[in-house]
Design a protein around this motif. Sequence first.
Motif, PDB file in Angstrom:
ATOM      1  N   ALA A 103      29.717  -6.538 -22.903  1.00 44.88           N
ATOM      2  CA  ALA A 103      28.516  -7.808 -22.763  1.00 44.88           C
ATOM      3  C   ALA A 103      27.532  -7.195 -21.907  1.00 44.88           C
ATOM      4  O   ALA A 103      26.209  -7.082 -22.009  1.00 44.88           O
ATOM      5  N   ARG A 104      27.767  -6.288 -20.552  1.00 45.65           N
ATOM      6  CA  ARG A 104      26.526  -5.618 -19.920  1.00 45.65           C
ATOM      7  C   ARG A 104      25.494  -4.805 -20.916  1.00 45.65           C
ATOM      8  O   ARG A 104      24.598  -5.160 -21.387  1.00 45.65           O
ATOM      9  N   TYR A 105      26.116  -3.942 -22.208  1.00 45.49           N
ATOM     10  CA  TYR A 105      26.051  -3.685 -22.682  1.00 45.49           C
ATOM     11  C   TYR A 105      24.633  -4.301 -24.007  1.00 45.49           C
ATOM     12  O   TYR A 105      23.107  -3.381 -23.959  1.00 45.49           O
ATOM     13  N   ARG A 106      25.432  -5.285 -24.425  1.00 51.43           N
ATOM     14  CA  ARG A 106      24.668  -5.956 -24.963  1.00 51.43           C
ATOM     15  C   ARG A 106      23.548  -6.252 -24.711  1.00 51.43           C
ATOM     16  O   ARG A 106      22.184  -6.938 -24.679  1.00 51.43           O
ATOM     17  N   GLU A 107      23.513  -6.907 -23.675  1.00 51.42           N
ATOM     18  CA  GLU A 107      22.692  -7.884 -22.433  1.00 51.42           C
ATOM     19  C   GLU A 107      21.278  -6.671 -22.542  1.00 51.42           C
ATOM     20  O   GLU A 107      20.257  -6.625 -22.955  1.00 51.42           O
ATOM     21  N   ARG A 108      21.769  -5.340 -22.604  1.00 52.34           N
ATOM     22  CA  ARG A 108      20.576  -4.283 -21.750  1.00 52.34           C
ATOM     23  C   ARG A 108      20.308  -4.059 -23.276  1.00 52.34           C
ATOM     24  O   ARG A 108      18.820  -3.027 -23.225  1.00 52.34           O
ATOM     25  N   LEU A 109      20.764  -3.733 -24.381  1.00 51.00           N
ATOM     26  CA  LEU A 109      20.217  -3.185 -25.482  1.00 51.00           C
ATOM     27  C   LEU A 109      19.494  -4.494 -26.075  1.00 51.00           C
ATOM     28  O   LEU A 109      19.324  -3.992 -27.871  1.00 51.00           O
ATOM     29  N   ARG A 143      27.055   8.606 -41.399  1.00 57.46           N
ATOM     30  CA  ARG A 143      25.474   8.992 -41.207  1.00 57.46           C
ATOM     31  C   ARG A 143      25.420   8.356 -39.877  1.00 57.46           C
ATOM     32  O   ARG A 143      24.914   8.732 -39.438  1.00 57.46           O
ATOM     33  N   GLU A 144      26.419   7.624 -39.845  1.00 56.72           N
ATOM     34  CA  GLU A 144      25.446   6.313 -39.009  1.00 56.72           C
ATOM     35  C   GLU A 144      25.438   5.817 -37.518  1.00 56.72           C
ATOM     36  O   GLU A 144      24.784   5.460 -36.044  1.00 56.72           O
ATOM     37  N   VAL A 145      27.333   6.165 -37.469  1.00 60.26           N
ATOM     38  CA  VAL A 145      27.538   5.159 -36.301  1.00 60.26           C
ATOM     39  C   VAL A 145      28.069   6.606 -34.965  1.00 60.26           C
ATOM     40  O   VAL A 145      28.382   8.084 -35.161  1.00 60.26           O
ATOM     41  N   LEU A 146      28.275   5.519 -33.937  1.00 60.91           N
ATOM     42  CA  LEU A 146      28.171   6.450 -32.146  1.00 60.91           C
ATOM     43  C   LEU A 146      28.156   6.156 -31.140  1.00 60.91           C
ATOM     44  O   LEU A 146      28.453   4.479 -31.255  1.00 60.91           O
ATOM     45  N   SER A 147      29.225   6.502 -30.703  1.00 65.99           N
ATOM     46  CA  SER A 147      30.146   5.252 -29.221  1.00 65.99           C
ATOM     47  C   SER A 147      29.683   6.055 -28.465  1.00 65.99           C
ATOM     48  O   SER A 147      29.782   7.010 -28.033  1.00 65.99           O
ATOM     49  N   LEU A 148      29.003   4.801 -27.681  1.00 64.23           N
ATOM     50  CA  LEU A 148      28.794   5.117 -26.169  1.00 64.23           C
ATOM     51  C   LEU A 148      29.993   5.442 -25.433  1.00 64.23           C
ATOM     52  O   LEU A 148      31.185   4.509 -25.548  1.00 64.23           O
ATOM     53  N   PRO A 149      29.896   5.512 -23.810  1.00 57.93           N
ATOM     54  CA  PRO A 149      30.612   5.532 -23.292  1.00 57.93           C
ATOM     55  C   PRO A 149      31.144   4.159 -22.759  1.00 57.93           C
ATOM     56  O   PRO A 149      29.812   3.562 -22.725  1.00 57.93           O
ATOM     57  N   CYS A 150      33.275   4.229 -22.813  1.00 58.64           N
ATOM     58  CA  CYS A 150      32.794   2.483 -22.337  1.00 58.64           C
ATOM     59  C   CYS A 150      34.808   2.796 -22.139  1.00 58.64           C
ATOM     60  O   CYS A 150      35.776   2.349 -23.133  1.00 58.64           O
ATOM     61  N   PHE A 151      34.959   2.877 -20.591  1.00 61.36           N
ATOM     62  CA  PHE A 151      36.186   3.066 -20.502  1.00 61.36           C
ATOM     63  C   PHE A 151      36.224   2.293 -19.084  1.00 61.36           C
ATOM     64  O   PHE A 151      34.995   2.196 -18.335  1.00 61.36           O
ATOM     65  N   PRO A 152      37.754   2.053 -18.724  1.00 58.47           N
ATOM     66  CA  PRO A 152      37.483   1.085 -18.053  1.00 58.47           C
ATOM     67  C   PRO A 152      36.660   1.581 -15.973  1.00 58.47           C
ATOM     68  O   PRO A 152      35.847   0.371 -15.691  1.00 58.47           O
ATOM     69  N   GLU A 153      36.923   2.998 -16.229  1.00 61.20           N
ATOM     70  CA  GLU A 153      36.627   3.073 -14.664  1.00 61.20           C
ATOM     71  C   GLU A 153      34.773   3.340 -14.570  1.00 61.20           C
ATOM     72  O   GLU A 153      34.312   3.956 -14.095  1.00 61.20           O
ATOM     73  N   LEU A 154      34.268   3.460 -15.890  1.00 57.28           N
ATOM     74  CA  LEU A 154      32.428   3.630 -16.023  1.00 57.28           C
ATOM     75  C   LEU A 154      32.409   2.390 -14.964  1.00 57.28           C
ATOM     76  O   LEU A 154      32.117   1.512 -14.899  1.00 57.28           O
ATOM     77  N   ASP A 185      22.351   3.357 -16.724  1.00 55.19           N
ATOM     78  CA  ASP A 185      21.453   4.250 -16.823  1.00 55.19           C
ATOM     79  C   ASP A 185      22.038   4.443 -18.630  1.00 55.19           C
ATOM     80  O   ASP A 185      21.309   5.571 -19.064  1.00 55.19           O
ATOM     81  N   VAL A 186      23.424   4.234 -18.733  1.00 54.10           N
ATOM     82  CA  VAL A 186      23.567   4.872 -20.480  1.00 54.10           C
ATOM     83  C   VAL A 186      22.136   3.679 -21.567  1.00 54.10           C
ATOM     84  O   VAL A 186      21.638   4.146 -22.430  1.00 54.10           O
ATOM     85  N   ALA A 187      22.067   2.177 -20.564  1.00 54.62           N
ATOM     86  CA  ALA A 187      21.769   1.876 -22.050  1.00 54.62           C
ATOM     87  C   ALA A 187      20.115   2.038 -21.692  1.00 54.62           C
ATOM     88  O   ALA A 187      18.922   1.956 -22.223  1.00 54.62           O
TER      89      ALA A 187
END
Length: 365
Positions: A257-263, A335-346, A353-355
């Motif tokens: 949800a945080r990523y969605r907001e910031r991206l 060709r397009e997919v990229l996974s961002l850091p998303c693990f519970p302890e992040l 910072d990632v955003a």
Amino acid sequence: MIPFMDLMRQHEAIKGELLVALEGVLQSSRFVLGPEGQALEAEVAARCGARHGIGVGSGTDALRLALTALGVGPGDEVITPAFSFVASASTIVMVGATPVFVDVDPATLALDPAGVERALTPRTRAVVAVHLYGHPAPIDRVVGLARARGVAVVEDAAQAIGATWDGRPLGGWGDVACLSFYPTKNLGACGDAGMLVTSRDEVAEHVRRLRHHGDSGRYHHVELGYCSRLDEVQAAMLRVKLRHLDAWTDARRRLAARYRERLAGLPLTLPAEHPRARHVYHLFTVRHPQRDAFAKALADLGVGTAVHYPLPVPGQPLFGDKDERRYPEAWRASREVLSLPCFPELTDAEADDVAAAVRAALERV
Ligand SMILES: Cc1ncc(COP(=O)(O)O)c(C=O)c1O
């Protein structure tokens, strides 16, 4: 540097609990087919809304034994998505059947029901529906299509423990569902492990035999079986972690949800969450047409990422189908997919910072 994943943080936090559980197993000195495994099977089956859980050596073995127990073998076709981890298709080959690939829905990357309908033939014996990245496939439609033709449905829920469709847990929709407890999964063992869940009594009984040398009782081997049991040490570790799973899933969803907001508003495709779905964000996977340059820019800014997956399954050298016109969405996704850091302890600060790095990276590509 923000890592794509850091399992050490998880194990640091619950090390005391894990060591107590490990000590319990050593004390009992029962290592294969014992009380920890049985308890884990009951706990996981209940979560998935299924009657039986059968612990096996890996998610791959869960798929292979599920197909065998459903009677799939040489001469049969099994429908499977063109975009997934290879085991969603290689296990079909392992049992001697033929994988029939269907393209995926570009929004969720789940297999497209219209494609399933077109791919059904009199030789179709099963459909493998993959809940990719922790987002449900449209499982009600897949089950509806399959049931109408007397075809079995295997849910590949390797990435999706805890996810729901219409409020009902994944794992309880198809004839069988297969879970992976590979260490990086949402519920990960300290080694390889997997489980099948099913409400079909005869399938459960068959898989229990298959995982244990085809043994129907003490040393009575009634069929060709395998040696694939989820051992007591892994079961004990997994039972400790299962107590934390809901909190970890909530943490993944909060990060998403945080990523969605910031991206929001950036020239980047964010992962879809269907209104009927509860996504468990095994992966938070975005899409960008210049994925490789974008990933490199993020790496330069100190953010770890990963590509799940760089080739569609039929395009893997194992299958060797390079004709991109057959599965255009799967090829485009690869060709397009990229996974961002998303693990519970992040931490929230790290996610921010990632955003910020994503914003900066997008200006460079
Ligand atoms: C979608 C999918 N299916 C099957 C598997 C196989 O599970 P395992 O690695 O436990 O054999 C995995 C895990 O990597 C997976 O992601």
